[in-house]
Scaffold this motif. Structure first.
Motif, PDB file in Angstrom:
ATOM      1  N   ASP A  39       0.849  -1.189   0.000  1.00  9.91           N
ATOM      2  CA  ASP A  39       0.000   0.000   0.000  1.00  9.91           C
ATOM      3  C   ASP A  39       0.886   1.242   0.000  1.00  9.91           C
ATOM      4  O   ASP A  39       1.784   1.361   0.826  1.00  9.91           O
ATOM      5  CB  ASP A  39      -0.886   0.032   1.268  1.00  9.91           C
ATOM      6  CG  ASP A  39      -1.994  -0.995   1.196  1.00  9.91           C
ATOM      7  OD1 ASP A  39      -2.215  -1.528   0.101  1.00  9.91           O
ATOM      8  OD2 ASP A  39      -2.631  -1.253   2.234  1.00  9.91           O
ATOM      9  N   ARG A  40       0.601   2.123  -0.897  1.00  9.08           N
ATOM     10  CA  ARG A  40       1.388   3.349  -0.921  1.00  9.08           C
ATOM     11  C   ARG A  40       0.898   4.294   0.183  1.00  9.08           C
ATOM     12  O   ARG A  40      -0.301   4.441   0.384  1.00  9.08           O
ATOM     13  CB  ARG A  40       1.226   4.000  -2.296  1.00  9.08           C
ATOM     14  CG  ARG A  40       2.520   4.597  -2.794  1.00  9.08           C
ATOM     15  CD  ARG A  40       2.533   4.718  -4.305  1.00  9.08           C
ATOM     16  NE  ARG A  40       2.891   3.452  -4.941  1.00  9.08           N
ATOM     17  CZ  ARG A  40       2.688   3.217  -6.224  1.00  9.08           C
ATOM     18  NH1 ARG A  40       2.122   4.107  -6.983  1.00  9.08           N
ATOM     19  NH2 ARG A  40       3.053   2.065  -6.744  1.00  9.08           N
ATOM     20  N   LEU A  41       1.809   4.890   0.903  1.00 10.50           N
ATOM     21  CA  LEU A  41       1.426   5.830   1.957  1.00 10.50           C
ATOM     22  C   LEU A  41       2.016   7.192   1.627  1.00 10.50           C
ATOM     23  O   LEU A  41       3.181   7.276   1.232  1.00 10.50           O
ATOM     24  CB  LEU A  41       1.975   5.364   3.315  1.00 10.50           C
ATOM     25  CG  LEU A  41       1.519   3.996   3.815  1.00 10.50           C
ATOM     26  CD1 LEU A  41       2.153   3.714   5.174  1.00 10.50           C
ATOM     27  CD2 LEU A  41       0.008   3.947   3.931  1.00 10.50           C
ATOM     28  N   ASP A  42       1.223   8.249   1.799  1.00  6.76           N
ATOM     29  CA  ASP A  42       1.800   9.573   1.567  1.00  6.76           C
ATOM     30  C   ASP A  42       2.550  10.009   2.821  1.00  6.76           C
ATOM     31  O   ASP A  42       2.528   9.336   3.849  1.00  6.76           O
ATOM     32  CB  ASP A  42       0.727  10.580   1.138  1.00  6.76           C
ATOM     33  CG  ASP A  42      -0.328  10.801   2.226  1.00  6.76           C
ATOM     34  OD1 ASP A  42       0.020  10.658   3.407  1.00  6.76           O
ATOM     35  OD2 ASP A  42      -1.477  11.109   1.868  1.00  6.76           O
ATOM     36  N   ALA A  43       3.217  11.150   2.704  1.00  3.98           N
ATOM     37  CA  ALA A  43       4.097  11.581   3.793  1.00  3.98           C
ATOM     38  C   ALA A  43       3.326  11.722   5.102  1.00  3.98           C
ATOM     39  O   ALA A  43       3.807  11.322   6.163  1.00  3.98           O
ATOM     40  CB  ALA A  43       4.768  12.902   3.418  1.00  3.98           C
ATOM     41  N   ALA A  44       2.115  12.280   5.006  1.00  2.91           N
ATOM     42  CA  ALA A  44       1.335  12.500   6.232  1.00  2.91           C
ATOM     43  C   ALA A  44       0.973  11.161   6.872  1.00  2.91           C
ATOM     44  O   ALA A  44       1.012  11.016   8.098  1.00  2.91           O
ATOM     45  CB  ALA A  44       0.074  13.293   5.902  1.00  2.91           C
ATOM     46  N   GLN A  45       0.631  10.198   6.047  1.00  2.00           N
ATOM     47  CA  GLN A  45       0.266   8.889   6.590  1.00  2.00           C
ATOM     48  C   GLN A  45       1.472   8.218   7.251  1.00  2.00           C
ATOM     49  O   GLN A  45       1.353   7.594   8.304  1.00  2.00           O
ATOM     50  CB  GLN A  45      -0.283   7.999   5.483  1.00  2.00           C
ATOM     51  CG  GLN A  45      -1.657   8.449   4.994  1.00  2.00           C
ATOM     52  CD  GLN A  45      -2.069   7.741   3.717  1.00  2.00           C
ATOM     53  OE1 GLN A  45      -1.263   7.556   2.807  1.00  2.00           O
ATOM     54  NE2 GLN A  45      -3.327   7.336   3.643  1.00  2.00           N
ATOM     55  N   GLN A  46       2.632   8.355   6.596  1.00  3.71           N
ATOM     56  CA  GLN A  46       3.836   7.763   7.182  1.00  3.71           C
ATOM     57  C   GLN A  46       4.108   8.384   8.549  1.00  3.71           C
ATOM     58  O   GLN A  46       4.406   7.703   9.523  1.00  3.71           O
ATOM     59  CB  GLN A  46       5.041   8.003   6.263  1.00  3.71           C
ATOM     60  CG  GLN A  46       4.910   7.303   4.916  1.00  3.71           C
ATOM     61  CD  GLN A  46       6.018   7.708   3.958  1.00  3.71           C
ATOM     62  OE1 GLN A  46       7.051   8.218   4.366  1.00  3.71           O
ATOM     63  NE2 GLN A  46       5.814   7.476   2.681  1.00  3.71           N
ATOM     64  N   ARG A  47       3.987   9.715   8.577  1.00  8.76           N
ATOM     65  CA  ARG A  47       4.251  10.413   9.831  1.00  8.76           C
ATOM     66  C   ARG A  47       3.268   9.969  10.904  1.00  8.76           C
ATOM     67  O   ARG A  47       3.653   9.670  12.031  1.00  8.76           O
ATOM     68  CB  ARG A  47       4.160  11.929   9.596  1.00  8.76           C
ATOM     69  CG  ARG A  47       4.015  12.764  10.843  1.00  8.76           C
ATOM     70  CD  ARG A  47       4.504  14.171  10.628  1.00  8.76           C
ATOM     71  NE  ARG A  47       5.941  14.210  10.408  1.00  8.76           N
ATOM     72  CZ  ARG A  47       6.832  14.186  11.398  1.00  8.76           C
ATOM     73  NH1 ARG A  47       6.447  14.131  12.637  1.00  8.76           N
ATOM     74  NH2 ARG A  47       8.127  14.220  11.142  1.00  8.76           N
ATOM     75  N   ALA A  48       2.002   9.893  10.531  1.00  7.11           N
ATOM     76  CA  ALA A  48       0.976   9.512  11.507  1.00  7.11           C
ATOM     77  C   ALA A  48       1.267   8.116  12.064  1.00  7.11           C
ATOM     78  O   ALA A  48       1.134   7.866  13.261  1.00  7.11           O
ATOM     79  CB  ALA A  48      -0.400   9.545  10.853  1.00  7.11           C
ATOM     80  N   LEU A  49       1.684   7.222  11.186  1.00 11.79           N
ATOM     81  CA  LEU A  49       1.952   5.857  11.634  1.00 11.79           C
ATOM     82  C   LEU A  49       3.130   5.839  12.614  1.00 11.79           C
ATOM     83  O   LEU A  49       3.066   5.198  13.664  1.00 11.79           O
ATOM     84  CB  LEU A  49       2.232   4.969  10.416  1.00 11.79           C
ATOM     85  CG  LEU A  49       2.565   3.521  10.711  1.00 11.79           C
ATOM     86  CD1 LEU A  49       1.479   2.869  11.559  1.00 11.79           C
ATOM     87  CD2 LEU A  49       2.740   2.744   9.409  1.00 11.79           C
ATOM     88  N   LEU A  50       4.194   6.559  12.262  1.00 14.03           N
ATOM     89  CA  LEU A  50       5.365   6.557  13.141  1.00 14.03           C
ATOM     90  C   LEU A  50       5.041   7.229  14.479  1.00 14.03           C
ATOM     91  O   LEU A  50       5.495   6.791  15.529  1.00 14.03           O
ATOM     92  CB  LEU A  50       6.545   7.246  12.447  1.00 14.03           C
ATOM     93  CG  LEU A  50       7.048   6.537  11.184  1.00 14.03           C
ATOM     94  CD1 LEU A  50       8.246   7.265  10.603  1.00 14.03           C
ATOM     95  CD2 LEU A  50       7.423   5.089  11.491  1.00 14.03           C
ATOM     96  N   ASP A  51       4.242   8.296  14.427  1.00 11.02           N
ATOM     97  CA  ASP A  51       3.835   8.956  15.675  1.00 11.02           C
ATOM     98  C   ASP A  51       3.064   7.978  16.555  1.00 11.02           C
ATOM     99  O   ASP A  51       3.289   7.882  17.762  1.00 11.02           O
ATOM    100  CB  ASP A  51       2.942  10.167  15.378  1.00 11.02           C
ATOM    101  CG  ASP A  51       3.742  11.325  14.797  1.00 11.02           C
ATOM    102  OD1 ASP A  51       4.981  11.194  14.728  1.00 11.02           O
ATOM    103  OD2 ASP A  51       3.137  12.334  14.400  1.00 11.02           O
ATOM    104  N   ALA A  52       2.137   7.268  15.919  1.00  9.68           N
ATOM    105  CA  ALA A  52       1.315   6.340  16.689  1.00  9.68           C
ATOM    106  C   ALA A  52       2.182   5.215  17.254  1.00  9.68           C
ATOM    107  O   ALA A  52       1.972   4.760  18.381  1.00  9.68           O
ATOM    108  CB  ALA A  52       0.210   5.763  15.800  1.00  9.68           C
ATOM    109  N   LEU A  53       3.160   4.795  16.475  1.00 10.54           N
ATOM    110  CA  LEU A  53       4.043   3.723  16.946  1.00 10.54           C
ATOM    111  C   LEU A  53       4.815   4.196  18.178  1.00 10.54           C
ATOM    112  O   LEU A  53       5.038   3.437  19.122  1.00 10.54           O
ATOM    113  CB  LEU A  53       5.002   3.307  15.823  1.00 10.54           C
ATOM    114  CG  LEU A  53       5.820   2.051  16.081  1.00 10.54           C
ATOM    115  CD1 LEU A  53       4.901   0.841  16.222  1.00 10.54           C
ATOM    116  CD2 LEU A  53       6.826   1.821  14.972  1.00 10.54           C
TER     117      LEU A  53
END
Lengths: 377, 605, 360
Positions: free
Chosen positions: B560-574
């Motif tokens: 699944d392609r993730l845009d920059a905001a999604q990547q950031r959100a995932l890492l923040d949540a992690l």
């Protein structure tokens, strides 16, 4: 084939038709654009040989008519880099090589036999239905997002078009929500078809270009295809075969509470709440309290997130009926608020577990039904 | 015990067959020889004391059968051994220290004091040797057994002494030897004291798991899975049947190390560095461990004595199996069987990737591998303290202080939270490349999102919430028999995560609500996919199983392609997760390439 | 492709006169079913039959609508596999999942996502012609879930979609799939008849035509493929030599072969399967010979010391191994078990066999 045309026109045409090209296919030639030069124009066509075909006509000086297919990606990328000048194209019939020249840039691109290109269905008929382009664009925008993206019931991946005397009704539903848009039209036809949502998304893009104009809608005699003519562009879509579920019964007939708020404010608060509810479940809670005496009615929007904290937003609202509590998926709310064509929206609710209804205030063309979420209060 | 062969001088032809070479290389070699002798003497307790890494003093005391007084002098003769009587015996080595050089070589390199007393004797015999020569011989009161003290190793060989490494590193080598024997002989109680401090103590209870606990800690020991396999095959052209039995303990895939140091192989009771067998162990883990990581395993191999040749290496650490393929296959089968039956991995077992065994003196052979996130600087021994250099990156600078802080934390705490990572992009639409305060990190987007969702869903269940998205109109779904059975069996847990499903006719069910995280998908398919996934989720049970399944189904997929905001959100949540390093199935969520590793790889230091 | 239409049968599907006639009559009468299952071993004409049916529907000849106009562009596009309205679903084909690439993921089955794609495309009206045709090539290779997913489309195919399922092993199909299709079994020709056809179509001399007919088990397509591809003949030759050698070999040699093939299985499934199939063919010949029926001369030699029961046992062993291989059993193990069940010929008996064991 020997022609000359403007870079701008060719670039616009190629971008428009490229939207029809499939990401994966069993037919390699569908990665190509068909170019046909005749009279005083060049027709560009592309198709996924499955759902849609888009053709686009641009002006051209045709010195020698002819046709060829060229790899879409390659020619689009090349043309995009060219200056806004005249482009000349010349096809070497035997080798199927097309030489393109524009100012000092030249390229030679190999094509394929145009006869191998999947036939682009065209429907010629006098019984075209004419619709105002901006109206159709709004109707598409307000419905297409409710269509299912997944497809164990393929009919739900389309938008239902129901033509009756003097009106056209578009409807889409994905099991969680329903959008219905009704608009007046001039034609008097009785017809119900299901148009793939993907085709309508592309049509919406083409309509975006034609801010004023009209759209001519034509069906093929077998009733399996629909054709939309918009200015220079034509989009042909294969209809989804099957029966669309009867959705009228899903629109609640009654309401216990009607809450009217500003769309812009509701959107802003929902967006903030959605950020706080960013955890996959996206729960946004709404409490509508009627005004009492000198206190105006209000709508309280909250979201909870374990880590980030809580958020609460309060809006002025005109609340009729009893106090109401209901929770929605924030994304679903945003989806519908984004496409409302009014300044104010009315939210009609009956109970925390019955569907909520959203309508623009001031026109009755659009109604959206959305299922609330189950939450503990 | 009475018919034990007395110590004999080996006939020259036998001695000649024995591979030549240095026997005593470093204190650890002395310890190894003495421990083997003690084991041969039937000891049940073996105490090893060392000072100065063993170079100053080594003492090995056992409660074995001792050496009869009349044989004491012979014990230090070259090629004196009580274990081999003929050439034929070389191929049927059942005892450990069969080569007579051992004591003689030690005596030649150091000062030796021997006190020994067979249980039947009333007094013990003493012997003092200096640089290989007998200085004193006599008798003294002593406990049954043998005690050998070796002092000033290599005092007469200054060149060799110079080659000894730092005390700490020699101590670790000794510890490794003692640990190996403790694992090979769980029925013998081992104790190692280094410079007066107790370094290791195994109970000698006979339970290999307790021996592992003494070495790698109780947590690791508890996580190990029993492994067993037995194979036999006829041998072409021989009446013999090749046999092999493997028993042992292997770590679950979630337990892994940067080097192979935690793979212990014991062949017929002899601890060996069976290089040829390491791949067999690791093949058993194929696909289960992150690249460059190695398992924790104790593999005990038993083959008929005539099917193993221990005489390959002068230090007897390498063995050669006559039927290596059979042994290889048996080891692999044992490991595989253990892993495939593994069902009891704790969902939130602390991240053990960073746990470095205290006995590991190999200085992290896999220094170039990518260690798990938060692994302390490669070796605890020789690294200069971390220096935060400014200007490398904003994040690095800002977090330098907290980083040094983290480095000082004991390994057991390293399973904790991760700092917020700065996403740089996506690789293969599957991994997020991110900058951390120390180098770079690759995050598996699916595993990471699974972890995030898993913790959220569990928190909601704990809070009594049930985020559920009811349907506008109910949907009829047809299930397969196993799916229907799962649904019936776990109805309550499924409801806890948001499903609302009622039985209809036969295999059909009516779906009225779906978990909020699955809203928007095709309902019937989502239910079938969910149940299929639930079936595979055997490791967990109850609501946790339902939650892990939901997390898996709802998480972004590889590809699944993730845009920059999604990547950031995932890492923040992690970064907000309690156990961010592994997904609910115990697979790692991230790989770390530290600045130090980067610098080494590019030859910057 | 055009020369055969008259003498063999109207569609040129040599040897399959009956199915061709049934389909033509259905077209003429307008009662074509919506789903057919063409069953028969590889090389018998299933794919050709499907192609001709599609061509007839898409491009009927002007004179007779039950015949395809093979000179038309549409028919030629179908012939070349480049038609927009005919989609072939096979192992490794495409699906709608953005993250899937079955052409490189070593798919060994037709996956459920491919059937979901079929379902979606089938719900759309055909693009250029009157009906969409889907050919599921290898319906016996459907993943079980994929098979279940197909049921719905088979039951109520949207619009005019026509589904053609091709399968070598119909027993591997779900009974529910079979009951929803009209089943047509394609049968091999007699060797004599096939030899005749081969002489007519491939201009082969009589002896060669007969040998080829035999090797191809009466399957016209297979015979033509073998005729066109000499490497198949070489493979067949070496496989036959190997199976004969194995029959005389000791356990060790047999296990070595099992080991070699078993480890090759994970890399080159196809060629291992072909080899095993050839072994099966060989034992079938031996069975014929032991029963006193006409067979290849080498098979007659080998049959000398064997009873029909021996040959049946060998045949069964090979069949079982094949099934185990496809059932994902450990390949070396499946082959070793087979080796144990093969009868042992003494090396002295029979003609010398090339290579190792041939000490006469």
């Amino acid at each position: 084939m020997r022609i000359a045309c403007q870079q701008e026109d060719l670039h616009r045409g190629l971008s428009a038709v490229a939207r029809a090209i499939p990401t994966r296919t069993t037919l390699p030639i569908t990665q190509h654009v068909l170019l046909e030069a005749e009279g005083d124009h060049l027709t560009l066509s592309a198709t996924d040989a499955e759902t849609i075909a888009i053709t686009y006509r641009i002006e051209a000086k045709v010195e020698e008519p002819g046709s060829i297919t060229l790899p879409s990606r390659l020619i689009s990328d090349f043309v995009a880099t060219l200056p806004r000048e005249e482009i000349t194209m010349r096809l070497a019939e035997r080798s199927r090589q097309v030489s393109l020249a524009c100012v000092r840039n030249t390229a030679s691109i190999g094509g394929m036999d145009p006869d191998d290109f999947p036939p682009i269905p065209t429907v010629e008929g006098s019984d075209a239905i004419t619709i105002e382009a901006p109206r159709l664009r709004t109707a598409i925008a307000q419905t297409v997002f409710s269509a299912a993206t997944d497809d164990s019931r393929p009919v739900l991946t389309g938008v239902h078009f129901h033509f009756t005397a003097g009106s056209l009704r578009l409807a889409a539903a994905d099991g969680f929500r329903l959008s219905v848009h009704t608009m007046p039209i001039d034609a008097k036809v009785e017809r119900a078809v299901i148009v793939p949502a993907r085709a309508l998304s592309e049509l919406g893009r083409l309509l975006g270009e034609a801010a004023e104009g009209k759209v001519a809608v034509t069906f093929n005699p077998a009733g399996t295809q629909v054709q939309f003519d918009v200015g220079h562009a034509r989009l042909t879509a294969n209809l989804i075969q099957g029966t669309f579920p009867n959705y009228e019964q899903l629109i609640p007939a009654q309401k216990a509470t009607r809450t009217e708020v500003s769309v812009a404010e509701f959107m802003r608060e929902t967006r903030i709440a959605s950020i706080f509810a960013r955890d996959g479940s996206g729960i946004v809670r709404i409490i509508a309290t009627p005004g009492e005496g000198s206190n105006p009615g209000r709508l309280v929007i909250t979201a909870r997130a374990e880590e980030v904290g809580n958020n609460e937003g309060i809006l002025d609202a005109v609340v009729e009926g009893a106090e109401a509590k209901i929770a929605f998926n924030g994304r679903y709310l945003m989806d519908v608020l984004n496409v409302l064509d009014a300044d104010r929206v009315a939210i009609e609710t009956t109970s925390p577990s019955s569907p909520g209804v959203l309508r623009p205030v001031g026109n009755d063309r659009f109604v959206h039904v959305v299922m609330p979420m189950f939450v503990q209060w | 015990m009475t018919d034990r062969p007395p110590i004999r001088i080996l006939p020259p032809e036998v001695a000649a067959r024995i591979a030549a070479g240095e026997v005593i290389e470093r204190p650890a070699s002395v310890v190894k020889e003495l421990v083997e002798n003690a084991l041969d003497a039937g000891a049940t307790r073996i105490e090893v004391e060392i000072e100065g890494g063993g170079a100053d003093r080594i003492r090995v005391r056992d409660d074995g059968h001792g050496i009869p007084p009349e044989q004491v002098a012979d014990a230090f003769e070259r090629h004196a051994t009580s274990k081999l009587r003929s050439e034929h015996d070389l191929y049927a080595v059942r005892t450990l220290g069969f080569r007579g050089e051992a004591l003689a070589a030690i005596a030649a390199a150091a000062d030796v004091d021997l006190i020994t007393r067979p249980a039947a004797q009333t007094a013990g015999a003493t012997l003092h040797l200096r640089r290989g020569r007998t200085e004193r011989q006599g008798s003294a009161a002593a406990a049954p057994g043998t005690s050998i003290e070796v002092r000033e190793l290599f005092a007469s060989l200054p060149a060799r002494r110079r080659f000894l490494r730092a005390t700490r590193s020699e101590t670790q080598a000794v510890a490794r030897v003692v640990a190996d024997y403790a694992l090979a002989y769980p029925e013998v109680a081992f104790r190692l004291t280094a410079d007066g401090r107790s370094a290791l103590a195994s109970p000698g209870s006979g339970d290999p798991r307790e021996a592992v606990a003494a070495i790698h800690g109780a947590e690791v020991a508890a996580a190990l899975l029993p492994a067993h396999a037995e194979r036999a095959a006829p041998v072409e052209g021989e009446a013999d049947i090749a046999r092999c039995e493997v028993a042992g303990l292997v770590g679950p895939p979630s337990l892994h190390r940067a080097s192979r140091a935690a793979i212990h192989v014991v062949a017929n009771g002899r601890t060996v560095t069976a290089r040829a067998l390491l791949p067999a162990v690791e093949l058993g883990y194929e696909g289960l461990l992150p690249g460059g990581r190695h398992p924790v395993a104790l593999i005990r191999i038993t083959v008929p004595p005539d099917q193993v040749d221990v005489n390959v290496h002068p230090q007897k650490a390498e063995v050669r199996f006559r039927h290596e393929r059979l042994v290889f296959a048996t080891v692999q089968a044992a490991v595989r069987a253990a892993l495939s039956s593994a069902a009891h991995l704790a969902p939130d077992s602390p991240d053990l990737t960073a746990f470095a065994p205290s006995t590991d003196g190999t200085a992290y052979a896999a220094a170039h591998a990518w260690p798990g996130l938060d692994l302390p600087p490669e070796t605890p021994v020789a690294q200069p303290p971390f220096e935060a250099t400014s200007g490398r990156s904003v994040i690095a600078g800002a977090r330098a202080a907290s980083r040094t802080e983290r480095d000082r934390q004991p390994p057991a705490d390293l399973g904790g939270r991760v700092p917020v990572l700065r996403p740089l992009g996506q690789v293969e639409s599957t991994y997020i490349v991110a900058e951390s305060s120390d180098g770079m990190v690759l995050v598996d987007q699916h595993a990471a999102h699974e972890r995030v969702l898993y913790e959220e869903v569990r928190a909601r269940i704990a809070a009594g919430e049930r985020p559920s998205q009811p349907l506008l109109h109910s949907v009829l779904a047809t299930l397969s028999a196993p799916q229907a059975a799962l649904l019936a069996g776990g109805a309550r847990d499924l409801e806890a995560v948001g499903w609302q499903v009622e039985p209809a006719d036969g295999a059909a069910v009516i779906v009225r609500a779906v978990p909020a995280a699955l809203a928007g998908r095709d309902v019937a398919r989502a239910l079938a996919d969910y149940l299929d996934r639930l079936e595979a989720e055997e490791r967990l049970s109850g609501p946790d199983r339902a939650a892990a399944t939901l997390a898996c189904r709802a998480a972004v997929m590889a590809g699944d392609r993730l845009d920059a905001a999604q990547q950031r959100a995932l890492l923040d949540a992690l970064a907000r997760c309690d156990t961010p390093h592994t997904c609910p199935h115990g697979r790692p969520t991230m790989l770390h390439l530290s600045r130090a590793a980067l610098e080494r790889s590019f030859g910057r230091r | 492709m055009t020369s055969s239409t008259t003498e063999a049968n109207a569609w040129g599907v040599v040897g399959q006169d009956a199915p061709v006639e049934v389909l033509r009559r259905a077209i003429a009468g307008g009662h074509l079913a919506h789903a057919y299952l063409f069953a028969g071993p590889p090389g018998i004409g299933k794919a050709l039959l499907a192609r001709r049916l599609a061509q007839t529907l898409v491009a009927p000849s002007a004179e007779d609508p039950t015949l395809p106009d093979l000179t038309s562009r549409a028919a030629q596009q179908i012939e070349g596999g480049a038609s927009a309205d005919i989609e072939r679903i096979a192992i490794g084909g495409i699906c709608d999942e953005a993250s899937h690439d079955h052409s490189t993921d070593r798919s060994t089955r037709i996956r459920i996502c491919q059937i979901r794609r079929l379902e979606r495309v089938a719900s759309l009206a055909p693009f250029a012609v009157s009906r969409r045709v889907f050919v599921i090539d290898g319906a016996d290779d459907l993943q079980p879930e994929a098979g279940h997913a197909l049921l719905k489309t088979l039951e109520e195919p949207p619009g005019d979609a026509l589904l053609l399922l091709l399968a070598a092993d119909i027993d591997a199909l779900l009974p529910t799939i079979r009951s929803r299709c009209q089943e047509m079994v394609l049968r091999p020709l007699s060797h004599a008849r096939l030899a005749e056809e081969l002489r007519a179509h491939a201009a082969l001399p009589a002896g060669e035509a007969f040998a080829l007919a035999r090797l191809a088990h009466g399957r016209y397509g297979l015979a033509m493929r073998m005729h066109a591809d000499p490497s198949l003949a070489v493979l067949r030759q070496s496989a036959t030599e190997e199976v004969r050698r194995l029959a005389r070999a000791g356990r060790n040699e047999r296990f070595d072969v099992a080991d070699r093939l078993g480890s090759a299985w994970y890399r080159e499934r196809e060629s291992v399967l072909v080899t095993v199939d050839l072994w099966r063919d060989w034992w079938r010949e031996v069975l014929l010979a032991t029963s006193g029926l006409a067979a290849l001369p080498e098979a007659v030699e080998d049959a000398a010391g064997l009873t029909p029961a021996d040959a049946v046992r060998a045949l069964r062993a090979v069949q079982t191994a094949r099934r185990h291989l496809l059932g994902n059993t450990s390949a070396p193990l499946a082959l070793e078990v087979m080796m144990l069940d093969l009868p042992t010929l003494s090396a002295q008996r029979g003609a010398p066999v090339p290579s190792t064991a041939g000490v006469a």
